[in-house]
Enzyme design. Structure first.
Site, short mmCIF file in Angstrom:
data_model
loop_
_atom_site.label_atom_id
_atom_site.label_comp_id
_atom_site.label_asym_id
_atom_site.label_seq_id
_atom_site.Cartn_x
_atom_site.Cartn_y
_atom_site.Cartn_z
N GLN A 1 0.86 -1.18 0.00
CA GLN A 1 0.00 0.00 0.00
C GLN A 1 0.90 1.23 0.00
OE1 GLN A 1 -2.17 1.72 3.45
NE2 GLN A 1 -4.01 1.05 2.37
N HIS B 1 -3.14 4.43 -1.35
CA HIS B 1 -3.93 4.78 -0.17
C HIS B 1 -4.62 6.12 -0.40
CE1 HIS B 1 -5.49 4.96 3.74
NE2 HIS B 1 -4.44 4.57 4.45
N HIS C 1 -9.18 7.75 4.43
CA HIS C 1 -8.97 8.04 5.86
C HIS C 1 -8.33 9.39 6.15
CE1 HIS C 1 -8.68 3.38 6.16
NE2 HIS C 1 -9.89 3.82 5.85
N TYR D 1 -5.82 10.91 4.45
CA TYR D 1 -4.44 11.09 4.02
C TYR D 1 -4.40 11.85 2.69
CZ TYR D 1 -3.62 7.92 7.87
OH TYR D 1 -3.59 7.36 9.13
#
Length: 377
Positions: A107, A174, A177, A179
């Site tokens: 990831q 990713h 969330h 980021y």
């Protein structure tokens, strides 16, 4: 936990091929930060951790988040990097997983504003974000300049190219969330007035750059979410049409698999539009891409997330484990997802998949955050 489960998830033991991903079943290890890589370099402990989950029946290993290049991409010293100095460490991980017959993808991660101003990794380096805002919309640092955005895009492409050379079976980006990639997708943190104010432009540029770096045959996974770290009710999309406008460009840019991160996989995402369809189900319906579902599979409490120390008492899930396995089977039969990822359940018991397959649910080791090593759970 007394109801029989034999045969309940048999359909999930069918194979799946997606470009370079050749999976013997539909179970994946979800990316879960462990902070067990000294200096950002995987060691033998990491190889054994992932090997054990592969040996326990998991067909796809998604590594914990790995920092791409750039001084501001990460925030913790013992989180692994996917840069050249870490390549040999990752090779031993990949070899260990392949020896058990499983596929593995890293990831790729840039933490964005969540780096904060006091990160132990590269202290003094300011955080990078779309608009110089934190997840509450408060000023934090400066907005990324165009040249800095170009460097971020390049860092993802370079990490993906290295992953291919190491021998990984694909890559996951990713974009969840709160980021960096998610900060561009979210209206609260993306207040730009240039072309990057279009919330899909930067994420799709990253996807295109990664596709160019790895070629046509390597699978690209993109993890997205509604919720953010410590902001569990936030959303990037209020309606199916909103979600479609974000996901379709990603798939058109080269994403093969969408990883729909939720805290409870069985809950309907837009109940006014469909009383049962999950976030993964909507991703599948809107894009026709392959989809990974995730969210409290095999555990009894909700995931708290890193930094949620204020939640002193874990939120207990009302539905029994057996009931949720039945719901999982129903969702798969209905075509809502192609792969299911488990996180904490596999941290606690690497053989979860085999035990449930063999009707040994009573032998599963339950997750206990006081006993099992995991960052922020």
């Amino acid at each position: 936990m007394g109801a029989p489960t034999r045969g309940l998830l048999d359909a999930l033991h069918s194979p799946l091929d997606v470009r370079s991903l050749h999976l013997r079943n539909r179970f994946a290890l979800a990316p879960m930060t462990r902070e067990m890589s000294p200096g950002g370099i995987p060691v033998a402990e990491n190889a054994e951790h992932y090997r054990a989950r592969a040996a326990g029946g998991v067909a796809l290993i998604i590594t914990e988040g790995t920092y791409v290049g750039g001084e501001a991409s990460g925030h913790k010293v013992t989180v692994p990097h996917l840069t050249e100095p870490a390549a040999d460490g990752w090779r031993q991980v990949v070899d260990a997983v392949h020896a058990e017959g499983s596929a593995i993808v890293p990831q790729l991660w840039h933490v964005g504003a969540l780096r904060g101003t006091a990160s132990p990794l590269n202290p003094g380096v300011p955080p990078q974000s779309p608009s110089g805002l934190d997840l509450d919309g408060r000023p934090l640092g400066e907005p990324l300049r165009t040249a800095e955005i170009d460097a971020v895009v390049a860092s993802f492409a370079e990490a993906a190219a290295l992953a291919r050379r190491i021998g990984f079976d694909g890559v996951e980006l990713h974009g969840a969330h709160g980021y960096l990639l998610d900060e561009f997708l979210w209206h609260r943190t993306n207040q730009r007035e240039d072309r990057y104010g279009n919330r899909t432009v930067l994420p799709t540029e990253v996807v295109k750059a990664v596709r160019g770096a790895v070629g046509d045959d390597l699978a690209i996974v993109f993890r997205f979410s509604q919720w953010k770290a410590d902001h569990y009710t936030e959303r990037i999309a209020e309606t199916p049409r909103d979600l479609e406008s974000l996901l379709v460009p990603l798939v058109d840019a080269g994403v093969d698999v969408l990883h729909a991160s939720t805290r409870r996989h069985w809950l309907p995402e837009f109940p006014e539009d469909d009383p049962t369809l999950s976030l993964a189900g909507w991703a599948k319906r809107l894009t026709e891409a392959h989809v990974i579902t995730v969210g409290s599979v095999g555990v009894d409490t909700e995931f708290r997330g890193a930094g949620a120390a204020a939640e002193k008492v874990p939120v207990v899930i009302r539905e029994s484990l057996e009931e949720r396995l039945e719901l999982l089977a129903e969702q798969f039969d209905a075509g809502e997802f192609d792969v299911v990822a488990l996180g904490r359940a596999l941290i606690a018991d690497p053989a979860w998949v085999e035990k449930v397959r063999d009707d040994r649910l009573d032998r599963v080791v339950p997750f206990d955050r006081t006993r099992h090593t995991l960052s922020g759970a």
